[in-house]
Design a protein around this motif. Structure first.
Motif, mmCIF file in Angstrom:
data_model
loop_
_atom_site.group_PDB
_atom_site.id
_atom_site.type_symbol
_atom_site.label_atom_id
_atom_site.label_comp_id
_atom_site.label_asym_id
_atom_site.label_seq_id
_atom_site.Cartn_x
_atom_site.Cartn_y
_atom_site.Cartn_z
ATOM 1 N N ASN A 135 0.840 -1.206 0.000
ATOM 2 C CA ASN A 135 0.000 0.000 0.000
ATOM 3 C C ASN A 135 0.873 1.254 0.000
ATOM 4 O O ASN A 135 0.618 2.217 -0.720
ATOM 5 C CB ASN A 135 -0.920 0.015 1.219
ATOM 6 N N GLU A 136 1.902 1.221 0.820
ATOM 7 C CA GLU A 136 2.830 2.349 0.891
ATOM 8 C C GLU A 136 3.555 2.544 -0.446
ATOM 9 O O GLU A 136 3.712 3.671 -0.928
ATOM 10 C CB GLU A 136 3.835 2.090 2.011
ATOM 11 N N LEU A 137 3.976 1.427 -1.064
ATOM 12 C CA LEU A 137 4.656 1.504 -2.354
ATOM 13 C C LEU A 137 3.704 2.036 -3.429
ATOM 14 O O LEU A 137 4.109 2.813 -4.309
ATOM 15 C CB LEU A 137 5.183 0.123 -2.741
ATOM 16 N N THR A 138 2.454 1.634 -3.361
ATOM 17 C CA THR A 138 1.450 2.113 -4.320
ATOM 18 C C THR A 138 1.304 3.633 -4.246
ATOM 19 O O THR A 138 1.263 4.312 -5.288
ATOM 20 C CB THR A 138 0.088 1.449 -4.043
ATOM 21 N N ILE A 139 1.223 4.149 -3.045
ATOM 22 C CA ILE A 139 1.115 5.603 -2.871
ATOM 23 C C ILE A 139 2.356 6.295 -3.425
ATOM 24 O O ILE A 139 2.270 7.316 -4.117
ATOM 25 C CB ILE A 139 0.939 5.956 -1.383
ATOM 26 N N THR A 140 3.515 5.721 -3.157
ATOM 27 C CA THR A 140 4.776 6.330 -3.592
ATOM 28 C C THR A 140 4.878 6.388 -5.112
ATOM 29 O O THR A 140 5.204 7.435 -5.686
ATOM 30 C CB THR A 140 5.970 5.542 -3.025
ATOM 31 N N VAL A 141 4.603 5.259 -5.780
ATOM 32 C CA VAL A 141 4.738 5.250 -7.239
ATOM 33 C C VAL A 141 3.638 6.079 -7.896
ATOM 34 O O VAL A 141 3.845 6.675 -8.966
ATOM 35 C CB VAL A 141 4.762 3.810 -7.806
ATOM 36 N N SER A 142 2.471 6.137 -7.255
ATOM 37 C CA SER A 142 1.381 6.956 -7.803
ATOM 38 C C SER A 142 1.758 8.428 -7.807
ATOM 39 O O SER A 142 1.529 9.148 -8.792
ATOM 40 C CB SER A 142 0.100 6.735 -7.003
ATOM 41 N N LYS A 143 2.340 8.873 -6.714
ATOM 42 C CA LYS A 143 2.771 10.260 -6.631
ATOM 43 C C LYS A 143 3.868 10.565 -7.651
ATOM 44 O O LYS A 143 3.917 11.657 -8.218
ATOM 45 C CB LYS A 143 3.263 10.578 -5.220
ATOM 46 N N ALA A 144 4.736 9.590 -7.888
ATOM 47 C CA ALA A 144 5.876 9.802 -8.786
ATOM 48 C C ALA A 144 5.438 10.049 -10.223
ATOM 49 O O ALA A 144 6.095 10.793 -10.957
ATOM 50 C CB ALA A 144 6.821 8.600 -8.722
ATOM 51 N N VAL A 145 4.311 9.425 -10.648
ATOM 52 C CA VAL A 145 3.876 9.567 -12.054
ATOM 53 C C VAL A 145 2.465 10.130 -12.166
ATOM 54 O O VAL A 145 1.859 10.085 -13.231
ATOM 55 C CB VAL A 145 3.976 8.210 -12.790
#
Length: 357
Positions: free
Chosen positions: A109-119
């Motif tokens: 979930n944390e990784l999902t938020i991170t990659v979503s913000k990145a792109v």
């Protein structure tokens, strides 16, 4: 966190390259042969063969492809949410990022938020506690580096939280450096009640308790165990890991502490090749620290520990478990003095400093 980004289309490979540049942790890129972008990363011919080779090598994966492909290719390797890597799926247009596997403990979930913000993608998270905006016991455990005990109870506790039952989080304020656990929990929105009120607080259905102590509880409960115990060990040559683990567990329970709260084992350098000790540390998943005779002797002299002439004849110093416990925990006093089991001596100290990290 070590993450692999895997794509199957040229458009996905371009997105993978952009994403990798935007993340601040270690990232490896894998692109389908003939569809890589700017020769970035590595290429593969067979996705199934690639996953077979690398699934256990990364903390997380970002698959830029259809969700169905990912489900089929990872299915043979999924084992347990405690050990599975985080898996996130993105479309190659970068519109959505889906947390697919190991959302809490694996930090998907944390990784999902991170990659979503990145792109600038839309994160898709379906774990019930997150959707409801409620604290989950396993999220708290990951955040505070706590061991869940018993793990089998986690599903029931999180379900109770989602269903609106009264699940109370208790905190043992007698823990050394308890603010290390208390403050991050509060920042997460978790209301912590003093564990001393556990018996009096009858208006709860289930409990989540942050403590290293063994308690008697009648209501449904889950412990989150901090790593607080340093175990000093002396043993005869050839002692098995089963014998050592049994002695350790008995000694932990003798002082009312959970074996799940063991942080480190300590012993003499003479035992650096002792198979039973090495295996015990591996099974407990904690470091095993070896101390020289000079280090042990200095601690013996400072603490005025009782020594054994037999032990001194065998290894060159008159005591092992007590000084090793103090040295391993960087502590000044023992929770349990030298306790003798067949072929084994155990002492326990409370960890004051995680110096080995």
């Amino acid at each position: 966190m070590k993450v692999a980004i895997i794509s199957v289309t040229y458009k996905g490979a371009l997105l993978a390259e952009h994403l990798a540049k935007s993340l601040d942790f270690k990232v490896d890129i894998f692109a389908k042969s003939g569809r890589s972008a700017n020769d970035a990363g590595q290429t593969y011919d067979s996705l199934s063969h690639l996953i077979q080779d690398v699934f256990t090598e990364y903390d997380g994966f970002v698959f830029i492809m259809a969700t169905g492909i990912v489900v089929r290719v990872i299915a043979p390797y999924i084992q347990d949410k405690r050990f599975d890597p985080a898996v996130v799926v993105m479309d190659d247009g970068g519109q959505h990022a889906i947390s697919l596997l190991s959302g809490h403990i694996g930090r998907a979930n944390e990784l999902t938020i991170t990659v979503s913000k990145a792109v600038n993608a839309v994160p898709v998270i379906t774990t019930a506690t997150d959707v409801a905006g409620l604290p989950a016991a396993d999220v708290l455990a990951v955040k505070l580096d706590l061991v869940i005990e018993p793990f089998e109870q986690l599903k029931a506790i999180n379900a109770a939280i989602v269903n609106g039952d009264q699940v109370t989080f208790f905190m043992d304020r007698s823990l050394a450096n308890y603010t290390h656990f208390y403050l991050p929990a509060v920042e997460m929105g978790v209301r912590l009640v003093d564990m001393d009120d556990l018996g009096a607080a009858e208006n709860y259905d289930s409990a989540v308790v942050i403590t290293d102590k063994e308690l008697y509880m009648t209501k449904p409960h889950l412990y989150l165990r901090p790593a607080t115990l340093a175990i000093g060990i002396g043993c005869r040559r050839g002692t098995s890991s089963t014998e050592i683990l049994t002695a350790i567990e008995n000694c932990c329970r003798k002082i009312g502490r959970s074996p799940k709260s063991i942080a480190v084992l300590g012993t003499t350098q003479v035992k650096h090749d002792e198979v039973g000790l090495l295996a015990a540390a591996q099974q407990l998943a904690v470091p095993l620290k070896f101390f020289t005779n000079d280090e042990l002797q200095q601690c013996i002299s400072e603490q005025k520990f009782t020594t054994s002439s037999f032990v001194e004849e065998q290894i060159g110093v008159g005591s092992v478990c007590e000084p090793a416990a103090l040295l391993a925990g960087q502590a000044n006093s023992l929770l349990l003095s030298r306790t003798v089991h067949p072929k084994i001596t155990i002492a326990i100290a409370e960890v004051k400093s995680r110096w080995w990290e």
